[in-house]
Each structure stands twice: as C-alpha cells, then as structure tokens.
Design a protein around this motif. Structure first.
Motif, PDB file in Angstrom:
ATOM      1  N   ASN A 119       0.824  -1.212   0.000  1.00 28.23           N
ATOM      2  CA  ASN A 119       0.000   0.000   0.000  1.00 28.23           C
ATOM      3  C   ASN A 119       0.860   1.264   0.000  1.00 28.23           C
ATOM      4  N   ILE A 120       1.899   1.258   0.827  1.00 24.89           N
ATOM      5  CA  ILE A 120       2.776   2.432   0.898  1.00 24.89           C
ATOM      6  C   ILE A 120       3.497   2.623  -0.432  1.00 24.89           C
ATOM      7  N   ALA A 121       3.964   1.541  -1.038  1.00 22.28           N
ATOM      8  CA  ALA A 121       4.634   1.647  -2.341  1.00 22.28           C
ATOM      9  C   ALA A 121       3.678   2.185  -3.397  1.00 22.28           C
ATOM     10  N   HIS A 122       2.417   1.766  -3.336  1.00 22.67           N
ATOM     11  CA  HIS A 122       1.412   2.259  -4.288  1.00 22.67           C
ATOM     12  C   HIS A 122       1.219   3.768  -4.125  1.00 22.67           C
ATOM     13  N   GLU A 123       1.059   4.201  -2.882  1.00 22.99           N
ATOM     14  CA  GLU A 123       0.864   5.638  -2.633  1.00 22.99           C
ATOM     15  C   GLU A 123       2.121   6.427  -3.006  1.00 22.99           C
ATOM     16  N   LEU A 124       3.287   5.867  -2.723  1.00 20.31           N
ATOM     17  CA  LEU A 124       4.541   6.504  -3.121  1.00 20.31           C
ATOM     18  C   LEU A 124       4.616   6.603  -4.648  1.00 20.31           C
ATOM     19  N   GLY A 125       4.096   5.593  -5.324  1.00 20.30           N
ATOM     20  CA  GLY A 125       4.031   5.630  -6.778  1.00 20.30           C
ATOM     21  C   GLY A 125       3.256   6.832  -7.270  1.00 20.30           C
ATOM     22  N   HIS A 126       2.123   7.110  -6.648  1.00 17.45           N
ATOM     23  CA  HIS A 126       1.353   8.307  -7.016  1.00 17.45           C
ATOM     24  C   HIS A 126       2.209   9.559  -6.848  1.00 17.45           C
TER      25      HIS A 126
ATOM     26  N   GLN B 250      -0.960   3.060 -13.206  1.00 19.79           N
ATOM     27  CA  GLN B 250       0.415   3.544 -13.186  1.00 19.79           C
ATOM     28  C   GLN B 250       1.028   3.395 -11.802  1.00 19.79           C
ATOM     29  N   ALA B 251       0.278   3.757 -10.763  1.00 23.82           N
ATOM     30  CA  ALA B 251       0.785   3.655  -9.391  1.00 23.82           C
ATOM     31  C   ALA B 251       1.021   2.194  -8.997  1.00 23.82           C
ATOM     32  N   THR B 252       0.162   1.305  -9.468  1.00 23.15           N
ATOM     33  CA  THR B 252       0.346  -0.124  -9.192  1.00 23.15           C
ATOM     34  C   THR B 252       1.615  -0.626  -9.863  1.00 23.15           C
ATOM     35  N   PHE B 253       1.848  -0.206 -11.104  1.00 25.28           N
ATOM     36  CA  PHE B 253       3.068  -0.591 -11.805  1.00 25.28           C
ATOM     37  C   PHE B 253       4.298  -0.077 -11.044  1.00 25.28           C
ATOM     38  N   MET B 254       4.245   1.181 -10.618  1.00 25.38           N
ATOM     39  CA  MET B 254       5.371   1.774  -9.895  1.00 25.38           C
ATOM     40  C   MET B 254       5.621   1.039  -8.581  1.00 25.38           C
ATOM     41  N   ALA B 255       4.560   0.653  -7.885  1.00 23.27           N
ATOM     42  CA  ALA B 255       4.719  -0.102  -6.633  1.00 23.27           C
ATOM     43  C   ALA B 255       5.454  -1.410  -6.902  1.00 23.27           C
ATOM     44  N   GLY B 256       5.109  -2.059  -8.000  1.00 26.02           N
ATOM     45  CA  GLY B 256       5.794  -3.295  -8.367  1.00 26.02           C
ATOM     46  C   GLY B 256       7.272  -3.065  -8.611  1.00 26.02           C
ATOM     47  N   GLU B 257       7.585  -1.995  -9.319  1.00 28.00           N
ATOM     48  CA  GLU B 257       8.986  -1.680  -9.598  1.00 28.00           C
ATOM     49  C   GLU B 257       9.756  -1.341  -8.320  1.00 28.00           C
ATOM     50  N   LEU B 258       9.095  -0.682  -7.389  1.00 27.30           N
ATOM     51  CA  LEU B 258       9.753  -0.325  -6.132  1.00 27.30           C
ATOM     52  C   LEU B 258      10.034  -1.555  -5.269  1.00 27.30           C
TER      53      LEU B 258
END
Length: 108
Positions: free
Chosen positions: A14-21, A48-56
């Motif tokens: 969840n934090i990675a998703h929000e950080l993605g935003h 996009q935020a979900t993708f970024m969370a995955g990358e993080l």
C-alpha cells in the motif's frame, strides 16, 4: 492508505502504491465521491501507481533474473518482503518470457 492492522507485506504494498502516485506526480484534485459515497480514482493513474509499486518492491530486472533461475512465488516473496500474491503478479510476465526463451533456445 496505511492500516496498522494489516500484515506488513500488505502495508508495504500500500505504501509503495501511494509513493508511486507521489513519484508520478499524480494530482488528487480529481478525486470525487460517487453515488455510493466511495472515492473514485482515475483508473489510468491507479494502474500507473500499481506498476510503480511493483517496480519499487520487486524490480523488473530482478524479476527477470529470478524467472530464469526458476524461483517460485514463495521464494520471491520471502526475498523481497512481499506477499506471494504480489510476487505472482510481478513474476507473471518475466516467467512467460523465460519460458519462451527456454523453448526457443533449448535451455531450462
């Protein structure tokens, strides 16, 4: 949003998703309440935020290496501190590519 009652792996996701935003500089001006009084978000920004969370949490380059080495979801999850479901989501594409390469070039 973070919820302390959730398991650590979910909280990290969840934090990675929000950080993605945040990293993608998404605006939250457009967040509105629907007829059901629930927040409605831009589906493109959510993807996009979900993708970024995955990358993080499990970067594509690492996922590719793990796919070629045959790591299962449990091993990926333990190594990267994510849930097995999250590991499966991140490993799906890399596994397909690794399997295709193995068939094409004859290695396991």
């Amino acid at each position: 949003m973070e919820n302390e009652s959730h398991k650590l792996v979910r909280r990290r996701s969840n934090i990675a998703h929000e950080l993605g935003h945040h990293l993608l500089e998404h605006s939250f001006d457009g967040v509105v309440l629907g007829e059901d009084h629930k927040r409605q978000f831009d589906p493109v920004q959510e993807k996009q935020a979900t993708f970024m969370a995955g990358e993080l949490l499990v970067p594509l380059a690492a996922a590719q290496r793990m796919a070629y080495r045959g790591w299962d979801n449990e091993r990926v999850a333990n190594a990267y501190g994510v849930s097995e479901q999250f590991a499966q989501m991140q490993m799906k594409g890399p596994r397909v590519r690794a399997e295709r390469a193995a068939r094409k070039y004859g290695f396991a």
